[in-house]
Design a protein around this motif. Structure first.
Motif, PDB file in Angstrom:
ATOM      1  N   SER A   1       0.847  -1.180   0.000  1.00 25.46           N
ATOM      2  CA  SER A   1       0.000   0.000   0.000  1.00 25.46           C
ATOM      3  C   SER A   1       0.884   1.231   0.000  1.00 25.46           C
ATOM      4  O   SER A   1       1.751   1.392   0.864  1.00 25.46           O
ATOM      5  N   LEU A   2       0.653   2.076  -0.979  1.00 26.85           N
ATOM      6  CA  LEU A   2       1.424   3.312  -1.051  1.00 26.85           C
ATOM      7  C   LEU A   2       1.097   4.186   0.160  1.00 26.85           C
ATOM      8  O   LEU A   2       1.976   4.807   0.750  1.00 26.85           O
ATOM      9  N   ASP A   3      -0.183   4.186   0.526  1.00 31.60           N
ATOM     10  CA  ASP A   3      -0.583   4.951   1.711  1.00 31.60           C
ATOM     11  C   ASP A   3       0.226   4.519   2.933  1.00 31.60           C
ATOM     12  O   ASP A   3       0.689   5.347   3.711  1.00 31.60           O
TER      13      ASP A   3
ATOM     14  N   LEU B   1       3.153   3.021   2.887  1.00 23.07           N
ATOM     15  CA  LEU B   1       4.561   3.388   2.672  1.00 23.07           C
ATOM     16  C   LEU B   1       4.817   4.840   3.082  1.00 23.07           C
ATOM     17  O   LEU B   1       5.789   5.155   3.757  1.00 23.07           O
ATOM     18  N   LEU B   2       3.895   5.706   2.672  1.00 23.03           N
ATOM     19  CA  LEU B   2       4.074   7.127   2.968  1.00 23.03           C
ATOM     20  C   LEU B   2       3.992   7.402   4.462  1.00 23.03           C
ATOM     21  O   LEU B   2       4.518   8.408   4.939  1.00 23.03           O
TER      22      LEU B   2
ATOM     23  N   ARG C   1       4.927  14.136   7.803  1.00 27.66           N
ATOM     24  CA  ARG C   1       6.264  13.550   7.891  1.00 27.66           C
ATOM     25  C   ARG C   1       7.203  14.534   7.218  1.00 27.66           C
ATOM     26  O   ARG C   1       6.751  15.464   6.549  1.00 27.66           O
TER      27      ARG C   1
ATOM     28  N   TRP D   1       8.121   8.407  -4.936  1.00 29.00           N
ATOM     29  CA  TRP D   1       6.801   7.930  -4.502  1.00 29.00           C
ATOM     30  C   TRP D   1       5.707   8.448  -5.435  1.00 29.00           C
ATOM     31  O   TRP D   1       4.721   7.745  -5.692  1.00 29.00           O
TER      32      TRP D   1
ATOM     33  N   VAL E   1       5.457   6.180  -8.312  1.00 31.68           N
ATOM     34  CA  VAL E   1       4.720   4.962  -7.978  1.00 31.68           C
ATOM     35  C   VAL E   1       3.217   5.273  -7.926  1.00 31.68           C
ATOM     36  O   VAL E   1       2.388   4.513  -8.441  1.00 31.68           O
TER      37      VAL E   1
ATOM     38  N   GLU F   1       0.325   3.698 -10.278  1.00 27.73           N
ATOM     39  CA  GLU F   1      -0.845   3.043  -9.693  1.00 27.73           C
ATOM     40  C   GLU F   1      -2.131   3.633 -10.280  1.00 27.73           C
ATOM     41  O   GLU F   1      -3.065   2.906 -10.621  1.00 27.73           O
TER      42      GLU F   1
ATOM     43  N   PHE G   1       5.933  -3.079  -5.319  1.00 29.16           N
ATOM     44  CA  PHE G   1       4.915  -2.356  -6.092  1.00 29.16           C
ATOM     45  C   PHE G   1       5.021  -2.686  -7.582  1.00 29.16           C
ATOM     46  O   PHE G   1       4.419  -2.013  -8.422  1.00 29.16           O
TER      47      PHE G   1
ATOM     48  N   TRP H   1       5.617  17.487   5.437  1.00 30.88           N
ATOM     49  CA  TRP H   1       4.750  17.165   4.305  1.00 30.88           C
ATOM     50  C   TRP H   1       3.451  16.580   4.840  1.00 30.88           C
ATOM     51  O   TRP H   1       3.473  15.598   5.583  1.00 30.88           O
TER      52      TRP H   1
ATOM     53  N   ILE I   1       0.846  14.296   4.589  1.00 27.72           N
ATOM     54  CA  ILE I   1       0.883  13.070   3.790  1.00 27.72           C
ATOM     55  C   ILE I   1      -0.415  12.919   2.997  1.00 27.72           C
ATOM     56  O   ILE I   1      -1.504  12.916   3.563  1.00 27.72           O
ATOM     57  N   PRO I   2      -0.300  12.806   1.691  1.00 24.56           N
ATOM     58  CA  PRO I   2      -1.502  12.685   0.883  1.00 24.56           C
ATOM     59  C   PRO I   2      -2.109  11.288   0.998  1.00 24.56           C
ATOM     60  O   PRO I   2      -1.454  10.365   1.476  1.00 24.56           O
TER      61      PRO I   2
ATOM     62  N   MET J   1      -4.055   8.249  -1.103  1.00 23.16           N
ATOM     63  CA  MET J   1      -4.272   7.796  -2.484  1.00 23.16           C
ATOM     64  C   MET J   1      -5.755   7.688  -2.845  1.00 23.16           C
ATOM     65  O   MET J   1      -6.121   7.789  -3.999  1.00 23.16           O
TER      66      MET J   1
END
Ligand SMILES: Cc1ncc(C[n+]2csc(CCOP(=O)(O)OP(=O)(O)O)c2C)c(N)n1
Ligand code: SF4
Lengths: 339, 623
Positions: free
Chosen positions: A326-328, A330-331, B246, B256, B259, B263, B292, B425, B427-428, B430
């Protein structure tokens, strides 16, 4: 149960594209194209999985004439494109077609690294010892002294030997054939069967700029005395009367041509071809010139793990370890704080 | 906010509250300055400040110890308010040797503080740094507050129980200093202690020695009554948007973002690259993300890197390549091929000072011409630039979107400054993102590889392995639609027009240009792109507070420009363009709009200062 009717076997003509072939009449590339079109129907690959990749040069027009997928790229860089294609989709059956200038001059670096990495693909080197497309300048495989528009007083460079280069680069399959060779499809099939990068040097006549350059090896009247056709496990015999052979001289650490029946030499004195023996392969790859026959067939075949397998394995392992990445997530790893 | 944080933020009585502070840590490249900086960054972020950093590396990997060219520095600006740059002039300079002092003293604000390790100010080091006399003794530093501490001696004392050699012991100097600076600003050490324990899990004695040094530095601060010499300060948490934060560097965020873009496009990444400063960290970040489906390929050179990526795109993946200016130059011919064969490709350019090898560790934005114009033939390329570390994430997604939607290579510009700099940052997430799923063509009915989508003008993407769609592509001019080789003059004109129009058409698919701040029409527009965003933004804000008629216009899409950009810019009496190059965006604006854009240029390898842009604004308004 559904029975899937066996598909009709493809024919060579099924691999010819609708494009008119534009090589000079009499160019050796025609025969190579035919040999490839005769080879593919016998392979186990679905047609849509063939990809022909080339650089720039006369021979690099090859993909346009195949009714497979094809990518005509830029000068010398086909190995890199082929590598990317194979890695992105390992199912694809990748064939690279290149010339001596394309593959060993501008593309020498890429050739070296493709051979070393060993991704599963076939490299067909159409070696005409000249730059065809740019109208006849000497190439890295041209003989010293060759007079061309860019070497009017004779080239002072010493020629590169593709098969020797390939061995030195760590290639695992190295073979040699020539354009009109009846058995070229057999060599191509061996190259295809080999998992890893296979280099097949094909002596190709450029009728316009370097005609007959291979005549001292290929001309009908000298052929049997100037050619050695390799068979794994068989002694190295050649000559009109099959009376010549290759012997290893342990004192000079080199090969010598001997005549059977002379000085008590028998077949048992001759070297037996072992295509897995790298030392032997480098001696055979060097043969040619005035004193030795030129070797044809599979010079070296010694499979090793392929680059695409290893790369795929690492990706698979990472996926097995983290099956739903999950990219979420990871971040959000490491230091985070809420405001 | 935790209780501890609240207490630190408020500070004990003796602490002076400051809105923001700029600290510059400097020492020998072997002193661990970058680690010190990044630990201070994380701790500062955890304390709730906004911040921006600027790691300033020497060009040499291991310059001779003690020399000026071996000085490594890390600058951080942190505050109780919004922080846009790493700060013009430091308030505090930490100099761990004479060379570090020599190289950095001129940047320090007059009246600022210097913390020096007197233990390193011996005659040998002074000579190496090029000092004839000891600056600590000759009165040359009388404008500053100096805290002289024999840090070397204190460190060795604090780690003597851990059985380290003298050399290993002195390596803990950076954590001693960090402990001291933590005391000065009332910072919590827990995070750093945990970091050290994790980092040196396999060598606990090293972790413990560094922790001891950190604590000793802190205790020294307490005992030395620093409040009398250089003062104790507090910087309250900044007003920040709510959410989870973060710190992130531009290179990480960019990796990122790629990636994320893949996605959203529903494609696997194939990343072909060849190491080069300052682009390599992107390769390093992506190489860790195989789960990934990211494949990274370290090619034999930049040409092979881009060619492998184009090959991968041809085979159906999202091909990406990255480099810096010199490497992008090598990729030029292959970029043309990707333009000609109309394959998606993202080309990341982490710009550095040039030409040629230039100054690899120093920043610049001088590859704009290369991006917009730099190929043979009429070879239009979409160009997108990131403006800060966190924004690299967004810019990368945008590059992936354009590349896949329009079947075209996209140049994504970043630079050494934002690549290495870090910032907090938000954090966004997805799930808030609109996917732009790609479909590969599968229908063999009446298939032609160069048939186009009417709206986007993108060609169909049919990939090898698809039955019935076998076709050939290449760099030779192709017949419109059919894709067969064609030398027909009218066809070449048509294909050139089509390739141009396809790219220009992207202008209708990107946000309209609007001022980031300031009026929609007025006396002056300050137009920027890329990493000058921060200093321009602050400079314009300062001028607006002086009631000047000035607007900040930032351009993310450098080719094509937003559809309304010309109209917007013509609404200002003057346009100035600050850039870290010799005037490249200025030229492109003049070229496109016959606009008398005025260049404000700086090519020192260092980012703009806010004051420099303020001065340029004043000059433009007065002239
Ligand atoms: C970057 C670049 N440099 C030079 C050329 C010109 N060029 C095209 S083909 C070629 C040599 C071709 O020789 P070879 O590979 O032996 O192929 P042949 O034409 O003989 O089949 C050259 C120099 C080019 N197309 N691109
Ligand atoms: S120039 Fe030579 S290599 Fe090229 S097509 Fe003609 S004969 Fe063949």
């Amino acid at each position: 149960m559904n029975v899937i009717a066996p598909k009709d076997k493809m024919k060579p003509a099924d691999f010819a594209s609708d494009q008119e072939v534009r090589w000079c009449p009499g160019c050796g590339d025609y025969a190579i194209l035919k040999a490839v079109q005769r080879t593919l129907p016998d392979l186990d690959t679905p047609k849509e999985n063939y990809v022909f990749v080339s650089g720039i040069g006369c021979s690099s027009r090859f993909p346009y004439y195949m009714s497979t997928y094809g990518f005509h790229t830029i000068h010398g860089r086909a190995p890199a494109f082929a590598t990317g294609i194979k890695l992105a989709n390992p199912e694809l059956d990748v064939w690279m077609v290149t010339g001596d200038g394309d593959g060993f001059s501008i593309g020498g670096n890429h050739m070296l690294h493709a051979l070393r990495r060993n991704a599963d693909m076939q490299i067909l080197l159409c070696n005409n010892e000249i730059y065809g497309l740019t109208k006849g300048q000497y190439s890295p495989t041209s003989e010293t002294g060759l007079k061309t528009p860019s070497s009017p007083t004779g080239s002072v460079e010493s020629p590169l030997k593709p098969c020797v280069f390939a061995l030195g680069s760590g290639g695992h399959f190295i073979a040699r054939g020539y354009d009109t060779q009846k058995t070229l499809p057999e060599i191509l099939k061996r190259a295809h069967a080999h998992k890893g990068t296979s280099l097949v040097e094909i002596l190709q006549n450029c009728i316009v700029y370097n005609d007959a350059v291979f005549d001292n090896v290929l001309a009908r009247d000298v052929a049997s005395d100037r050619q050695l056709h390799l068979v794994h496990g068989e002694p190295m015999i050649f000559g009109k009367d099959s009376d010549k052979g290759i012997r290893f001289n342990p004192l000079t650490f080199s090969l010598e041509v001997v005549t059977l029946g002379q000085d008590g030499i028998t077949e048992s004195d001759l070297l037996v071809h072992d295509e897995t023996n790298k030392s032997l392969a480098s001696l055979i790859a060097e043969m040619g010139g005035d004193d030795f026959p030129t070797a044809f067939g599979v010079i070296y075949c010694n499979p090793a793990a392929t680059y695409d397998e290893n790369m795929t394995k690492q990706v698979e392992q990472a996926k097995a370890y983290d099956p739903e990445p999950s990219l979420d997530a990871l971040l959000r790893q490491g230091h985070t704080w809420e405001v | 906010m935790s209780e501890l944080k609240a207490e630190l933020a408020a500070g004990p009585e003796s602490r002076t509250a400051l809105p923001s502070v700029v600290i510059r840590f400097a020492g020998d490249s072997g002193d661990g300055i970058q680690i010190t900086g990044s630990r201070f960054t994380d701790t500062t972020a955890l304390a709730g400040n906004d911040l921006a950093t600027f790691p300033d590396f020497p060009a040499e990997i291991r310059a001779p110890v003690g020399t000026t060219f071996g000085v490594s520095a890390f600058q951080i600006n942190f505050g109780a308010r919004h922080i846009e740059t790493h700060g013009d002039d430091p308030n505090v300079l930490v100099a761990l040797n004479p060379a570090a002092l020599k190289v950095n003293i001129n940047r320090l604000k007059k009246g600022g503080s210097i913390i020096v390790d007197t233990g390193s100010f011996n005659s040998r080091n002074l000579k190496k740094a090029g000092y004839d006399e000891n600056p600590l003794e000759d009165g040359s530093l009388s404008d500053y507050n100096i805290l002289e501490v024999d840090i070397s001696r204190h460190v060795l004392e604090s780690v003597k129980d851990f059985g380290l050699s003298q050399k290993e012991g002195l390596r803990c100097k950076n954590f001693w200093v960090l402990g001291l600076v933590y005391w000065i600003y009332g910072r919590d050490r827990t995070d750093t202690v945990n970091w050290l324990k994790a980092k040196f899990a396999k060598r606990p004695e090293i972790a413990e020695a560094n922790i001891a040094a950190l604590n000793a530095g802190h205790v020294y601060g307490e005992a030395a009554e620093l409040s009398d010499s250089i003062g104790l300060f507090s910087v309250a948490p900044a007003e920040m948007k709510k959410g989870l934060y973060r710190t992130v560097t531009g290179a990480e965020a960019l990796a990122w973002g790629l990636v994320a873009g893949s996605e959203l496009a529903g494609l696997d990444i194939f990343f072909g690259s060849y190491p080069i400063t300052p682009a390599s960290p992107i390769l390093h970040s992506l190489a860790k993300l195989k789960q990934f489906g990211v494949q990274t390929f370290q090619a034999e050179d930049e040409i092979a890197a881009i060619c492998s990526a184009i090959g991968a795109s041809y085979a159906g993946a999202l091909g990406i390549t990255s480099s810096s200016g010199p490497g992008i130059a090598l990729k030029g011919e292959a970029i043309g091929l990707a333009i000609s064969t109309e394959l998606p490709l993202v080309i990341v350019n982490s710009q550095r000072a040039g030409p040629s090898t230039g100054m690899p560790t120093k920043t610049e934005q001088s590859d704009l011409y290369q991006a917009v114009y730099g190929r043979n033939g009429d070879a239009p390329l979409a160009v997108v630039a990131a403006h800060g570390p966190g924004d690299c994430f967004e810019a990368a997604i945008e590059a992936c979107r354009i590349a896949t939607k329009y079947m075209t290579p996209v140049m994504l510009l970043t630079d050494g400054y934002i690549g290495n700099a870090a910032e907090p940052w938000l954090i966004p997430s997805m799930k808030d993102r609109e996917p732009f799923k790609v479909t590969h063509e599968t229908n063999p009915e009446d298939f032609h590889p160069f048939d186009r989508d009417e709206k986007t003008l993108a060609r169909k993407w049919a990939i090898p392995g698809t039955p019935g769609l076998e076709h050939r592509i290449g760099g030779i001019e192709k017949e419109d639609g059919a894709g067969h080789i064609s030398y027909d003059p009218a066809n070449h004109q048509r294909m050139t027009d089509l390739r141009r129009d396809k790219i220009l058409n992207i202008a209708n698919d990107i946000p309209k240009a609007k001022p980031e701040q300031g009026p929609e029409t007025g006396d002056l527009a300050v137009v920027g792109w890329g990493s000058t965003f921060g200093p321009i933004s602050r400079a314009v804000a300062n001028k607006l507070s002086e009631n000047k008629s000035v607007a900040h216009i930032h351009i993310r899409h450098l080719w094509p420009f937003p559809a309304n950009l010309e109209e917007l810019l013509k609404g200002y009496k003057k346009v100035i363009v600050p850039e870290m190059n010799d005037g490249q965006l200025k030229t492109v604006l003049r070229d496109q709009y016959l606009l008398d854009a005025i260049p404000v240029t700086k090519v020192t390898g260092q980012p703009f200062k806010i004051s420099e842009i303020e001065a340029a604004i004043d000059a433009a308004l007065e002239s």
